[in-house]
Design an enzyme around this catalytic site. Structure first.
Site, PDB file in Angstrom:
ATOM      1  N   TYR A 175       0.852  -1.200   0.000  1.00 18.30           N
ATOM      2  CA  TYR A 175       0.000   0.000   0.000  1.00 18.30           C
ATOM      3  C   TYR A 175       0.890   1.253   0.000  1.00 18.30           C
ATOM      4  O   TYR A 175       2.115   1.161   0.007  1.00 18.30           O
ATOM      5  CB  TYR A 175      -0.959  -0.036   1.204  1.00 18.30           C
ATOM      6  CG  TYR A 175      -1.940  -1.181   1.122  1.00 18.30           C
ATOM      7  CD1 TYR A 175      -2.932  -1.194   0.150  1.00 18.30           C
ATOM      8  CD2 TYR A 175      -1.850  -2.275   1.976  1.00 18.30           C
ATOM      9  CE1 TYR A 175      -3.831  -2.252   0.047  1.00 18.30           C
ATOM     10  CE2 TYR A 175      -2.739  -3.339   1.873  1.00 18.30           C
ATOM     11  CZ  TYR A 175      -3.725  -3.327   0.908  1.00 18.30           C
ATOM     12  OH  TYR A 175      -4.598  -4.383   0.799  1.00 18.30           O
ATOM     13  N   ARG A 300       0.346 -18.377  12.502  1.00 15.47           N
ATOM     14  CA  ARG A 300      -0.670 -19.420  12.677  1.00 15.47           C
ATOM     15  C   ARG A 300      -0.376 -20.230  13.948  1.00 15.47           C
ATOM     16  O   ARG A 300      -0.287 -21.448  13.941  1.00 15.47           O
ATOM     17  CB  ARG A 300      -0.773 -20.306  11.443  1.00 15.47           C
ATOM     18  CG  ARG A 300      -2.183 -20.872  11.252  1.00 15.47           C
ATOM     19  CD  ARG A 300      -2.454 -21.344   9.849  1.00 15.47           C
ATOM     20  NE  ARG A 300      -1.557 -22.387   9.431  1.00 15.47           N
ATOM     21  CZ  ARG A 300      -1.654 -23.662   9.779  1.00 15.47           C
ATOM     22  NH1 ARG A 300      -2.647 -24.075  10.533  1.00 15.47           N
ATOM     23  NH2 ARG A 300      -0.775 -24.548   9.358  1.00 15.47           N
ATOM     24  N   ARG A 323      -5.840 -16.115  11.764  1.00 16.58           N
ATOM     25  CA  ARG A 323      -6.556 -17.377  11.564  1.00 16.58           C
ATOM     26  C   ARG A 323      -6.808 -18.180  12.844  1.00 16.58           C
ATOM     27  O   ARG A 323      -7.939 -18.658  13.036  1.00 16.58           O
ATOM     28  CB  ARG A 323      -5.827 -18.214  10.500  1.00 16.58           C
ATOM     29  CG  ARG A 323      -5.955 -17.584   9.117  1.00 16.58           C
ATOM     30  CD  ARG A 323      -5.101 -18.293   8.084  1.00 16.58           C
ATOM     31  NE  ARG A 323      -3.683 -18.143   8.377  1.00 16.58           N
ATOM     32  CZ  ARG A 323      -2.709 -18.789   7.753  1.00 16.58           C
ATOM     33  NH1 ARG A 323      -3.013 -19.643   6.801  1.00 16.58           N
ATOM     34  NH2 ARG A 323      -1.446 -18.581   8.061  1.00 16.58           N
ATOM     35  N   MET A 465     -25.175 -48.715   7.298  1.00 18.31           N
ATOM     36  CA  MET A 465     -26.609 -48.810   7.539  1.00 18.31           C
ATOM     37  C   MET A 465     -27.363 -49.084   6.239  1.00 18.31           C
ATOM     38  O   MET A 465     -27.143 -48.414   5.226  1.00 18.31           O
ATOM     39  CB  MET A 465     -27.134 -47.513   8.155  1.00 18.31           C
ATOM     40  CG  MET A 465     -26.494 -47.159   9.480  1.00 18.31           C
ATOM     41  SD  MET A 465     -26.754 -48.387  10.765  1.00 18.31           S
ATOM     42  CE  MET A 465     -28.444 -48.032  11.212  1.00 18.31           C
TER      43      MET A 465
HETATM   44  P1  ADP Z   1     -19.323 -35.233   4.453  1.00 17.72           P
HETATM   45  O1  ADP Z   1     -18.246 -34.328   3.940  1.00 17.72           O
HETATM   46  O2  ADP Z   1     -20.684 -34.759   4.075  1.00 17.72           O
HETATM   47  O3  ADP Z   1     -19.180 -35.498   5.916  1.00 17.72           O
HETATM   48  P2  ADP Z   1     -17.912 -37.661   3.743  1.00 17.72           P
HETATM   49  O4  ADP Z   1     -17.870 -38.309   2.410  1.00 17.72           O
HETATM   50  O5  ADP Z   1     -16.681 -37.053   4.278  1.00 17.72           O
HETATM   51  O6  ADP Z   1     -19.133 -36.632   3.707  1.00 17.72           O
HETATM   52  O7  ADP Z   1     -18.363 -38.709   4.819  1.00 17.72           O
HETATM   53  C1  ADP Z   1     -19.435 -39.573   4.620  1.00 17.72           C
HETATM   54  C2  ADP Z   1     -19.211 -40.801   5.508  1.00 17.72           C
HETATM   55  O8  ADP Z   1     -20.378 -41.581   5.465  1.00 17.72           O
HETATM   56  C3  ADP Z   1     -18.061 -41.682   5.071  1.00 17.72           C
HETATM   57  O9  ADP Z   1     -17.180 -41.883   6.156  1.00 17.72           O
HETATM   58  C4  ADP Z   1     -18.747 -43.002   4.678  1.00 17.72           C
HETATM   59  O10 ADP Z   1     -17.981 -44.136   5.004  1.00 17.72           O
HETATM   60  C5  ADP Z   1     -20.002 -42.959   5.495  1.00 17.72           C
HETATM   61  N1  ADP Z   1     -21.129 -43.732   4.936  1.00 17.72           N
HETATM   62  C6  ADP Z   1     -21.577 -43.750   3.655  1.00 17.72           C
HETATM   63  N2  ADP Z   1     -22.652 -44.555   3.545  1.00 17.72           N
HETATM   64  C7  ADP Z   1     -22.902 -45.044   4.788  1.00 17.72           C
HETATM   65  C8  ADP Z   1     -23.889 -45.909   5.328  1.00 17.72           C
HETATM   66  N3  ADP Z   1     -24.852 -46.431   4.575  1.00 17.72           N
HETATM   67  N4  ADP Z   1     -23.831 -46.193   6.661  1.00 17.72           N
HETATM   68  C9  ADP Z   1     -22.879 -45.632   7.455  1.00 17.72           C
HETATM   69  N5  ADP Z   1     -21.918 -44.817   6.977  1.00 17.72           N
HETATM   70  C10 ADP Z   1     -21.929 -44.508   5.677  1.00 17.72           C
HETATM   71 FE1  SF4 Z   2      -7.913 -21.673   9.627  1.00 19.73          FE
HETATM   72 FE2  SF4 Z   2     -10.536 -21.482   9.505  1.00 19.73          FE
HETATM   73 FE3  SF4 Z   2      -9.051 -19.952   7.969  1.00 19.73          FE
HETATM   74 FE4  SF4 Z   2      -9.147 -22.586   7.470  1.00 19.73          FE
HETATM   75  S1  SF4 Z   2     -10.840 -21.146   7.324  1.00 19.73           S
HETATM   76  S2  SF4 Z   2      -7.329 -21.265   7.534  1.00 19.73           S
HETATM   77  S3  SF4 Z   2      -9.364 -23.373   9.556  1.00 19.73           S
HETATM   78  S4  SF4 Z   2      -9.138 -19.904  10.171  1.00 19.73           S
END
Ligand code: ADP
Ligand code: SF4
Length: 691
Positions: A175, A300, A323, A465
């Site tokens: 700046y 950080r 942060r 599930m």
């Molecule tokens: P998000 O970012 O929305 O949390 P992720 O993909 O990181 O989604 O996590 C979804 C999780 O759901 C995964 O760990 C996966 O193993 C789990 N998962 C998917 N289907 C099933 C199910 N039918 N029963 C239990 N867990 C499940």
């Molecule tokens: Fe850290 Fe949150 Fe910024 Fe990511 S969004 S760098 S976790 S302060």
């Protein structure tokens, strides 16, 4: 728990000119994306930091005058009486918690094009706009210099009226003041240019003006780069002090505090992919020998031991943080109370920085309440109590499910969290194994630590599930958080119908395969239609396995959205240094296990690249089959089996991790509450009188 006496030094007061901070926790100025537009949102955000124990809470960069207008980036402003009222909302709240309030006045120079105010930008010389706008600055004449000094002084007086305790002279980050300092941008031949004594004149005058105007009651801080006037950036751990020492030798005693950083944002607020905690130490150590005034810097800092080492090691007097204070506004309180395991550590993803680039209130991956303090009444440490004794089944323990379970647990609900695999964390656990992303695991670890303390939350691993099992559990509320998987058919931003026959091609991979440890053989193409970090980390991983690697994107650059998080520059330079071939502006048409065919997005001309394998980084497909089958059940047997069914997070709409955490948190906050969906949160805007 009482405070560990080892950390007492972090809680010692410190005099900064005429004011005294109660402790060493100093929230440095940082953007919020709310700027002058959303004063109540801002006041709410800064208030929780003060409540969380930060001794000093600063604003973001605050324009002194319409000739320093960074629109569309939402800076703060102190142009008139209305702005004073806006800021007073913040200072009152900050003071109510015993903290000092600081304001970072900024004079734009060639960094700002004044797109909204249409004023001609001012700089020491006639310069091209340094943010890429087709405007040049006027080389300031003596009357411009006089005017800017008056405007800065008046803004400082307005800051005093608004109730601030600390006012900044902002002499870094390219700046105006730093442009006077640097011979690269200061080509003047008068007494403001040429030798160092001349180039520091403007900075000295601004400090003196500010001191004279408000220095009796307010501390005057200078934000300054430890690599000022270096002809090139120092690079990690390789500071080039240039004239820093000389400038500090001449001006070291002028202000009341030195806030030290460096010009290179991609290191100063580096991503955890590329920089570690305390990354500015090589630049900052030694500064204290050049001044008797307090010194603060960022890095950080989330580890109390690192903070201690910084102060005991004589590197700084105050622990600066942007942060870490966003991810955990209560970090100081948690250290004070010995609740180290409750600290929500920043993961270094820089999603918070997107708010400034996009002009929207900041959000944080780790802290879903950021910018929701005022408009939604969300507090980072407190949550609304449960409405009933209903039980909640959450299916999927990725970031969405973990956050929902954690927040619902804190509300007092009986929660069952089921996860198909043995490992919890979903995508963050998988991605944390990719190059540079290990700190993503903090998203999982913080929540697991919290869940372990909640007897009302049960976690069931290796429990995939099915429809029938879900019904059998008999929970009153069901949240489906089953995530998403990367698509294999080419469907993405550039191919809304997918790519014909692609999913049947041999040697076709997605990030899910790579994260599961299934790596390609032979020359490999990464086709990146996602434009964030995944393309470059997968390319890095594959290149490290020893195969020739080419990354191709339909965009004009690698990691184009990463421009908002600072991923872009470091990603591209990193891949270039690793020897990954980069090809831009080409859209994938075919792949047959031997070669891939591309089309230029500008000319439609065709080209081919020989490769054995391809990794598709395109769209993700929600895992929502279970949700839809339960929805059908609800339709067939309305109200008999469960009270509510909802899909949340990536299973609803795949997005960034911050959105998954937010979705889980929102679900938890809103369960059984009455929500006005027509008017879901308070709408902030300026509506003060002009006078
Ligand atoms: P998000 O970012 O929305 O949390 P992720 O993909 O990181 O989604 O996590 C979804 C999780 O759901 C995964 O760990 C996966 O193993 C789990 N998962 C998917 N289907 C099933 C199910 N039918 N029963 C239990 N867990 C499940
Ligand atoms: Fe850290 Fe949150 Fe910024 Fe990511 S969004 S760098 S976790 S302060």
């Amino acid at each position: 728990m009482p405070r560990d006496p080892r950390f007492d030094i972090l809680f010692e007061p410190l005099k900064i000119g005429p004011v005294t901070t109660k402790n060493r926790f100093y929230q440095v100025p940082h953007c919020t994306g709310s700027g002058w537009h959303k004063p109540r949102t801002l006041a709410g955000l800064r208030e929780v930091k003060a409540e969380g124990g930060w001794g000093v809470v600063n604003t973001e960069y605050c324009s002194i005058h319409p000739s320093s207008d960074d629109s569309p980036h939402p800076s703060a402003s102190l142009w008139d009486k209305g702005d004073i009222k806006s800021h007073a909302l913040m200072t009152e709240k900050v003071h109510a918690h015993g903290a000092l309030a600081g304001v970072e006045l900024v004079i734009g120079g060639s960094q700002m094009a004044n797109l909204a105010s249409r004023e001609v930008a001012l700089a020491p010389s006639n310069l091209m706009n340094t943010s890429g706008n087709p405007f040049q600055t006027r080389a300031m004449d003596k009357s411009d210099i006089k005017n800017v000094r008056i405007w800065h002084r008046n803004a400082a007086l307005r800051a005093k009226e608004a109730g601030f305790d600390i006012v900044y002279v902002y002499a870094t980050h390219g700046y105006l003041i730093s442009q006077f300092l640097s011979p690269r941008t200061n080509k003047r031949i008068d007494e403001y240019g040429g030798c160092l004594g001349n180039r520091i004149r403007f900075m000295r005058e601004i400090i003196e003006d500010t001191k004279e105007a408000v220095g009796d009651t307010m501390a005057v801080a200078v934000r300054f780069s430890a690599e000022t006037n270096a002809h090139k950036s120092g690079g990690d751990g390789n500071p080039i002090p240039g004239e820093t020492e000389e400038i500090l030798g001449l001006l070291g005693e002028f202000p009341d505090l030195w806030d030290i950083n460096i010009n290179d944002y991609s290191l100063e607020m580096g991503l955890s992919r590329f920089t570690k905690e305390a990354s500015l130490t090589p630049y900052v150590k030694g500064i204290k020998e050049l001044t008797s005034k307090p010194v603060v810097t960022v890095g950080r800092f989330t580890s109390p031991d690192t903070m201690l080492a910084q102060i005991k090691g004589g590197i700084v007097d105050l622990i600066g943080a942007a942060r870490p204070s966003i991810a955990d506004p209560f970090l100081p309180k948690k250290i004070e109370e010995g609740k180290f395991e409750d600290i929500r550590e920043c993961i270094g993803c820089n999603i918070c920085y997107v708010g400034d680039g996009k002009g929207v209130p900041i959000r944080c991956t780790q802290n879903p309440t950021m910018s929701e303090e005022w408009r939604s009444g969300w507090h980072p440490e407190k949550i609304n109590k449960k409405i009933s004794d209903a039980s909640v089944l959450i299916i999927g323990a990725g970031p969405t499910g973990l956050e929902a379970a954690h927040a619902l647990g804190k509300r007092g609900y009986k929660v069952m969290l089921t996860e198909a695999s043995r490992e919890l964390g979903g995508r963050v656990s998988s991605e944390a194994k990719l190059p540079g992303l290990s700190q993503w695991a903090r998203v999982r670890d913080y929540r697991l630590q919290q869940i372990e303390k909640l007897p009302n939350v049960e976690v069931f691993r290796e429990s995939r599930m099915t429809h029938d099992q879900t019904i059998e559990v008999g929970a009153e509320h069901i949240a489906i958080a089953t995530g998403a998987e990367w698509r294999r058919d080419g469907f993405g931003g550039t191919h809304l119908n997918g790519i014909d026959g692609l999913k049947h091609s041999p040697n076709l991979f997605t990030p899910d395969d790579i994260m599961a440890g299934n790596l390609p053989d032979g020359p490999t193409i990464i086709y990146d239609d996602d434009n964030y970090y995944m393309g470059s980390v997968i390319a890095e991983k594959i290149k490290a396995s020893g195969v020739p690697t080419t990354i191709v994107t339909p965009q004009d650059m690698i990691s184009s959205w990463g421009a908002y998080t600072t991923d872009r520059w470091r990603s591209q330079s990193n891949l270039m240094k690793l020897g990954v071939k980069i090809i831009c502006a080409k859209s994938l048409k075919k792949f047959n296990g031997k070669k891939a065919e591309f089309e230029c997005i500008y000319t439609n001309s065709k080209s081919t690249i020989s490769a054995n394998s391809i990794v598709l980084i395109t769209a993700r497909k929600p895992n929502d089959e279970l949700y839809h089958s339960l929805l059908m059940h609800e339709k067939n047997y309305p109200g008999t089996t469960f009270k509510s069914l909802k899909k949340i997070g990536d299973c609803d709409a795949p997005a960034i991790i911050a959105a998954a955490i937010y979705a889980g948190h929102k679900y938890a906050r809103e369960l059984e509450e009455t929500i006005d969906y027509d008017n879901p949160f308070k709408h902030d805007r300026v509506f003060f009188e002009d006078t």
